[in-house]
Design a protein around this motif. Sequence first.
Motif, PDB file in Angstrom:
ATOM      1  N   LEU A 106     -46.622 120.163  55.574  1.00 26.28           N
ATOM      2  CA  LEU A 106     -45.304 120.515  55.071  1.00 26.28           C
ATOM      3  C   LEU A 106     -44.720 121.646  55.919  1.00 26.28           C
ATOM      4  N   GLN A 107     -43.434 121.572  56.142  1.00 27.70           N
ATOM      5  CA  GLN A 107     -42.730 122.583  56.937  1.00 27.70           C
ATOM      6  C   GLN A 107     -41.682 123.266  56.061  1.00 27.70           C
ATOM      7  N   VAL A 166     -51.690 119.902  52.911  1.00 31.23           N
ATOM      8  CA  VAL A 166     -52.127 119.386  51.616  1.00 31.23           C
ATOM      9  C   VAL A 166     -53.056 118.212  51.882  1.00 31.23           C
ATOM     10  N   GLN A 167     -54.333 118.356  51.544  1.00 27.32           N
ATOM     11  CA  GLN A 167     -55.312 117.293  51.744  1.00 27.32           C
ATOM     12  C   GLN A 167     -55.734 116.748  50.383  1.00 27.32           C
ATOM     13  N   ILE A 168     -55.531 115.443  50.210  1.00 29.36           N
ATOM     14  CA  ILE A 168     -55.800 114.807  48.921  1.00 29.36           C
ATOM     15  C   ILE A 168     -56.848 113.717  49.124  1.00 29.36           C
ATOM     16  N   PRO A 169     -58.073 113.941  48.684  1.00 31.08           N
ATOM     17  CA  PRO A 169     -59.124 112.950  48.904  1.00 31.08           C
ATOM     18  C   PRO A 169     -58.953 111.725  48.011  1.00 31.08           C
ATOM     19  N   GLY A 170     -59.284 110.585  48.576  1.00 30.50           N
ATOM     20  CA  GLY A 170     -59.386 109.360  47.796  1.00 30.50           C
ATOM     21  C   GLY A 170     -58.094 108.778  47.267  1.00 30.50           C
ATOM     22  N   ILE A 174     -43.624 116.744  57.494  1.00 33.39           N
ATOM     23  CA  ILE A 174     -43.448 116.438  58.908  1.00 33.39           C
ATOM     24  C   ILE A 174     -44.621 115.655  59.483  1.00 33.39           C
ATOM     25  N   GLU A 175     -45.695 115.518  58.717  1.00 31.71           N
ATOM     26  CA  GLU A 175     -46.835 114.747  59.201  1.00 31.71           C
ATOM     27  C   GLU A 175     -47.605 114.209  58.012  1.00 31.71           C
TER      28      GLU A 175
END
Length: 816
Positions: free
Chosen positions: A43-44, A91-95, A313-314
Amino acid sequence: MKASIWKWLILIVVVATSLALVIPPKDKVKLGLDLQGGTSYTLQIDQSSLEPGTSLSDARDQAIEVVRNRVDKLGIAEPNIYPDGEARIVVQIPGMKAEDRERTANLIKTAAYLTFRIVHKNNDTLVKALFDNHKLPPNYEAVALSGPHAGDYWVRTVATSPDEAERAAIAAFEAKPGYELLLEKEVVDGKEYFRPWYVSIKPEVTGDQLTGASVSFGNMGERQVELSFDATGRRAFARVTKDLHPGGAKNPDPLGRRYIAIVLDDTLYSAPYVKDAIPSGKAVINGNFTLDEANDLATALRAGRLKAKIDIIEERTVDPTLGADSIASGEKAALIGLVGVLVFAVLYYHFAGLVASLALVLNLVLLPLGMIIVAGFYGLIGGASLGASVTTLPVLTLPGIAGIVLSIGMAVDANVLIYERIREEMKSGKRFVACLDAGYDKAFGTILDANITTLIAAVILFWLGSGPVKGFAITLSAGIVVSMYTAIMVTRMVFNFMESNGWLNKLGMFQWIPETRVDFLGKSRYAMILSLLLLIGTFGFAWTRGAANFGVDFTGGQQITLTFAQKVDVDQLRAAITDAGVENPGLIQYQSANVGGIEGAAAHEILALKVTTSEAGDAAIQALQQAFPESAFALREQNMVGPQVGKELQRSALLAIGIALLCMILYITIRFEFSFAVGAVVGLFHTVLLTLGLYLALHLQLTMTSIAAFLTVLGYAINDTIVVFDRIREARKLHNGQLNRDICNKAINDMLARTALTSITTLISLAALLVFGRGDIFDFAVAMSLGVVIGTYASVFIATPIMLAVRPRNTPAVAK
């Protein structure tokens, strides 16, 4: 003797501390999405939308709390959310399932909504009835606590966080007209407990009317959170508190307690009771807060309304099966690389090799502590270091594992330098203890110079790299720092201990490479011609490939990898994608997945696609699945990078290499002289350019991970060049400051064994990555393997001849 005891005690303490940081691994080691599967968003903060007087870092911190609340609504277990520099959030969201990505993206970007609501006047009675009558919502059980947190609570009986449907069910549980049931979380001894509250659905004051929230201390030193409102909020808050305070219109009992619930995104943060009417518009939330809890609550309150717009942005998505396989392949690569290096060290250096092997194992043991220290330092120059803290390890990514594997190979270098010096001293007939002392003392300067120049590249890599690349920089840097301690301090402690007890009076070593008298500089002209031809040929080929040389990291768009059961002609694939309305599809290519341990016909091949948008990517996947059902195309990995990120990466990659070279020129000039710096930098340019040319000639693409490899090649190549230059500087001192081709040739021949041994141990580790690595890590290993060979060649045939060619002819002064 006392000094020796203290050294051993320090070793015991650092080993125990490092083990405590990582045991048990299941709880202490946080895996990145490339190792467990899931989706990552970058996020930017839109700086143009910042409110007047709001700092960028303040807007970022508020946004983190808002995003965390919103992600929790998805029912996700342990999402990893951390700042990446001053203006970005990862922000990393597993699964997470593919169909939930768009909903999640929209949820993340939505502004938070803060409300102050009245708690039901009979709340205590109603909640007591729930516990007395054993009424429980799904997935909860009742418990009673004693002590400072005495009371009745609910605890969840399942591991995952409640999703939106469960939250709605709880809100409606034993519903009362105009009220909903919300849960206030309290953490006791590391476990989450929940206290139910019946809260009015109608808000009395909203976050739009809040102007500030800060942590302060009460009369007894207790931590509290102070709130302030604008004019509208002050009037509303004064009215509510006047009605609810003891003796007020809605609380006539002078001893009665009424509560106001503070709710952020339908999550109950706190429900303080109203002690007095507050006409000033300032409120104090009392509670048994720790400092962190008070800060978090203040941040959450300030985050009621985002101070700036945030953009995604990614986006990167990894299939969970790919993540699981990455762990297996990474473990294999690390284990095989370690065993290979250990066996080689013992075979070549015998007992000394066994001590070096002990140091290597100790490197892995001390690596967690090294990562904490390095991440803390890097946090000062590049924001939070992948979620690291004083007691929390940074997130471990697949590039991070690559950094560990590579550091295993490079860690032997310091031991090789020391042992070869000890070998030289033993040939002179000195007493063994004098040989040990001289070997370590003479090798120290070379080790320090070589590792500092490598760390320069790592620091710049972290400063300008993205999340996974930062992970690589952290593990590589930690490996270098730890290896210097184990090689210089711990191995010497072992040797001194054994020698002082009469158990060791010599070191037997195998000499695979005998003393040589090769005229390397006489052959440098032919080497330069060969290098020039290779550069022209490889870059000519790269020119014909054009945009195909660049991965999605640099071009922007979406890159997708698919597994399949049956191949289809690429032209047919392109036609099917185009017929589905996807304009100008880019890369469509079958590639080697290089993944170990998967059964099936398509185990080692994937289909790679490149399109401009995520919508185009979804359309392309659907088109292929419908047009070629027999191929059973299935999504394996999906990466989306905005054009802004692609342009930034192009700039940052060039900037990183430029800054690294500049810093190295400065350092080498200080430690040697300017002509040495010129020779080293020309050698580095040659190494990076030829490595890049050969890399592209193998039909591989440039990504941020490959840029990490090229920067690491810079560090490795300068390491090798510094070792050669250090021996030249030493030989120059013995010849009254003179420097010529014969002196340089002798220095290179003297260091030939060390150069070959270090290259071999590094290549052993890289071979493990080549065999078991996948995707970007395989590409990384290819680039590094090329760089190790070319860098070794350049330090002899390019850097040294250039240094001699540019230096003034009459310079008798001895180098520093």
